[in-house]
Motif scaffolding. Structure first.
Motif, PDB file in Angstrom:
ATOM      1  N   ARG A   1     156.063  -2.544  48.772  1.00  0.00           N
ATOM      2  CA  ARG A   1     154.673  -2.414  49.220  1.00  0.00           C
ATOM      3  C   ARG A   1     154.433  -3.153  50.529  1.00  0.00           C
TER       4      ARG A   1
ATOM      5  N   SER B   1     155.122   1.079  54.685  1.00  0.00           N
ATOM      6  CA  SER B   1     154.167   1.159  53.587  1.00  0.00           C
ATOM      7  C   SER B   1     152.801   0.610  54.006  1.00  0.00           C
TER       8      SER B   1
ATOM      9  N   GLY C   1     149.339   2.759  54.224  1.00  0.00           N
ATOM     10  CA  GLY C   1     148.125   2.304  53.538  1.00  0.00           C
ATOM     11  C   GLY C   1     146.950   2.166  54.491  1.00  0.00           C
TER      12      GLY C   1
END
Length: 102
Positions: free
Chosen positions: A28, A33, A37
């Motif tokens: 994450r 990533s 996001g």
């Protein structure tokens, strides 16, 4: 004997669980990533802003109609009257002087 086996299996399961959690957290936090996001959040914010602007425009139109009725004014015929097209500089309008015709 069973007590030792129980604690061994419990420790192994805890290690697998902790390793899985750490790997997920690391995935994450990778730059790709995080960028994905942020892009998702930006798209979501844009959609909310567009919806808000649409609601504001609708409210403005309703309020303008209310004010026109209250003041006895006639509603405008066209909300956005047609404007003349802008003149562009530097574009040849004469098609006879094109170089590819020769």
């Amino acid at each position: 004997m069973f007590r030792r086996l129980f604690w061994f299996v419990t420790g192994a399961a805890a290690g697998v669980w902790a390793t899985t959690k750490v790997n997920r957290a690391l995935r994450r936090l990778t730059p790709d990533s995080l960028a994905a996001g942020a892009a998702d959040k930006a798209v979501e914010a844009g959609a909310r802003l567009k919806l808000f602007a649409s609601d504001v425009r609708t409210g403005m139109a309703v309020r303008e109609a209310q004010l026109n009725d209250a003041l006895g004014l006639a509603a405008p015929e066209a909300e956005h009257p047609e404007l003349p097209a802008p003149r562009r500089k530097g574009i040849a309008r004469d098609t006879h002087n094109r170089k590819d015709d020769h």
